[in-house]
Design an enzyme around this catalytic site. Structure first.
Site, mmCIF file in Angstrom:
data_model
loop_
_atom_site.group_PDB
_atom_site.id
_atom_site.type_symbol
_atom_site.label_atom_id
_atom_site.label_comp_id
_atom_site.label_asym_id
_atom_site.label_seq_id
_atom_site.Cartn_x
_atom_site.Cartn_y
_atom_site.Cartn_z
ATOM 1 N N ALA A 214 0.825 -1.222 0.000
ATOM 2 C CA ALA A 214 0.000 0.000 0.000
ATOM 3 C C ALA A 214 0.861 1.276 0.000
ATOM 4 O O ALA A 214 1.946 1.259 0.570
ATOM 5 C CB ALA A 214 -0.912 -0.012 1.230
ATOM 6 N N PRO A 215 0.393 2.328 -0.647
ATOM 7 C CA PRO A 215 -0.886 2.458 -1.369
ATOM 8 C C PRO A 215 -0.916 1.819 -2.760
ATOM 9 O O PRO A 215 -1.963 1.770 -3.384
ATOM 10 C CB PRO A 215 -1.061 3.979 -1.481
ATOM 11 N N GLY A 216 0.230 1.329 -3.265
ATOM 12 C CA GLY A 216 0.141 0.538 -4.493
ATOM 13 C C GLY A 216 0.971 0.991 -5.676
ATOM 14 O O GLY A 216 0.727 0.555 -6.802
ATOM 15 N N GLY A 217 1.955 1.852 -5.450
ATOM 16 C CA GLY A 217 2.807 2.307 -6.563
ATOM 17 C C GLY A 217 3.533 1.153 -7.243
ATOM 18 O O GLY A 217 3.533 1.046 -8.476
ATOM 19 N N ASP A 233 -0.901 -6.146 2.356
ATOM 20 C CA ASP A 233 -0.696 -4.978 3.229
ATOM 21 C C ASP A 233 -1.935 -4.811 4.107
ATOM 22 O O ASP A 233 -3.058 -4.894 3.605
ATOM 23 C CB ASP A 233 -0.483 -3.695 2.387
ATOM 24 N N ASP A 270 8.779 -3.552 0.013
ATOM 25 C CA ASP A 270 9.154 -2.150 0.252
ATOM 26 C C ASP A 270 8.572 -1.709 1.594
ATOM 27 O O ASP A 270 7.949 -0.666 1.696
ATOM 28 C CB ASP A 270 8.609 -1.301 -0.914
ATOM 29 N N LYS A 300 15.605 -0.375 4.970
ATOM 30 C CA LYS A 300 15.664 0.901 5.687
ATOM 31 C C LYS A 300 16.946 0.948 6.497
ATOM 32 O O LYS A 300 17.302 -0.015 7.169
ATOM 33 C CB LYS A 300 14.445 0.986 6.614
#
Ligand SMILES: C[S@@+](CC[C@H](N)C(=O)[O-])C[C@H]1O[C@@H](n2cnc3c(N)ncnc32)[C@H](O)[C@@H]1O
Length: 343
Positions: A214-217, A233, A270, A300
């Site tokens: 999410a949000p889905g890129g 997600d 991600d 990260k």
């Protein structure tokens, strides 16, 4: 008398802001303590001189590509610069011998302190030198050679190299993608850049799982490439994506989803999570990735030392995942992107 020729070379290196030190550390590991550095833009852009010739230096970097060095450009000539365009034109005219018809691109960069002229004006002035002196019409795309010029208030640096020798054919490695109308997230740029940086062609994949979607890129890009996508997600996916016939969405924590063995040839992740927790979670899903399948994972960097973070993550996912390349992409912030193949 024996005349010893001492080879050396000078480059300008660029890293994402805040990661210049890591890029320098990687260069020092490759070339030893004789590598010398000086800042151009603190924590980001630096000059470095190496105790080897230009081509040897480039080969070594390409063989063992650093994670944090985003771009390098050779410095073949330097100029004590008075700030004028005319001085730059004369300098470039006198410094290089070029063959008529070469497909050459000019890339100009400058520090903020050079405010008297824009990179566009400078490029136009140097384009005209190449056209008048060598009958070369500089190209914007598919160049054989790049003439890189870097301007600071007192000094100008220039060098010529093949686009591949610079680690990126974009000036400073700052690769840009056009933002689309209705684009679901900026995160999409990271996956677009991964395709380029890792030499992947997502249209060759059939079935992908997107962990932390999410949000889905990323999901939207994989769907555009014709892949069947399973997105996971607990947060909401963009409403426009939900009706896509090739999408399966599990609105859940990834640890609560049961995936069939060997059902995907691509796994992407991600999640903005602690790297070790993320690694354990991904490891628990790896049975679903076919042998030979690809995994693209964002790590990260948190507050930890980046090299240690990568080492620990590799300990967690190896030997099932074999690292192909780790790179801090231009679109990564406090993170790195890793490309693996499943053994
Ligand atoms: C940086 S966003 C992902 C952005 C996405 N790649 C895109 O292109 O839109 C991170 C996502 O990871 C999700 N996430 C965090 N922990 C998760 C978990 N345990 N299982 C699944 N998703 C998780 C968050 O809900 C968040 O939506």
């Amino acid at each position: 008398m024996i005349v010893e020729t001492v080879e050396s070379s000078v480059f300008i290196g660029t890293a994402n802001h805040g990661f210049g030190q890591q890029a320098q550390e990687e260069i020092r590991r490759l070339f030893g303590n004789e590598a010398k550095f000086s800042h151009v833009v603190p924590a980001e852009i630096f000059l470095y001189s190496l105790p080897v010739g230009k081509m040897d230096a480039i080969s070594k970097v390409l063989e063992q590509e650093p994670m944090f060095l985003r771009h390098m450009q050779p410095v073949d000539v330097e100029l004590d610069w008075d700030g004028s365009v005319a001085a730059l034109q004369a300098w470039i005219h006198d410094s290089f011998q070029l063959t008529e018809g070469t497909k050459l691109a000019i890339q100009i960069r400058k520090t903020e302190q050079v405010s008297q002229l824009s990179t566009g004006e400078c490029k136009k002035a140097l384009d005209s030198v190449l056209t008048d002196a060598y009958a070369i019409v500089p190209v914007a795309k598919d160049a054989e050679l790049i003439l890189s010029v870097y301007l600071t208030p007192e000094r100008a640096y220039a060098g010529i190299s093949k686009p591949t020798d610079n680690l990126s054919d974009w000036a400073g490695g700052a690769i840009r993608f056009r933002k689309e109308d209705g684009q679901v997230s900026r995160a999409k740029f990271k996956l677009l850049e991964s395709e380029v940086a890792f030499g992947l062609d997502f249209t060759q994949y059939r079935s992908a799982v997107d962990v932390g979607a999410a949000p889905g890129g990323w999901t939207s890009l994989l769907l555009e490439r014709g892949i069947k996508v399973t997105a996971i997600d607990p947060a909401k996916l963009d409403a426009g994506l939900l009706k896509h016939p090739n999408l399966t969405f599990h609105k859940k924590n990834a640890s609560d989803v049961v995936l069939q063995p060997d059902s995907f040839d691509l796994l992407v992740c991600d999640m903005s999570w602690s790297p070790r927790q993320m690694a354990r979670l991904v490891k628990g899903l790896l049975h679903a990735l076919q042998s030979g399948g690809t995994a693209i994972i964002t790590v990260k960097l948190m507050h930890k030392k980046p090299f240690q973070t990568v080492r620990e993550l590799l300990e967690d996912v190896e030997p099932e995942l074999v690292l192909q390349k780790a790179k801090q992409l231009f679109h990564n912030r406090e993170e790195l992107t890793l490309f693996f193949i499943k053994s």
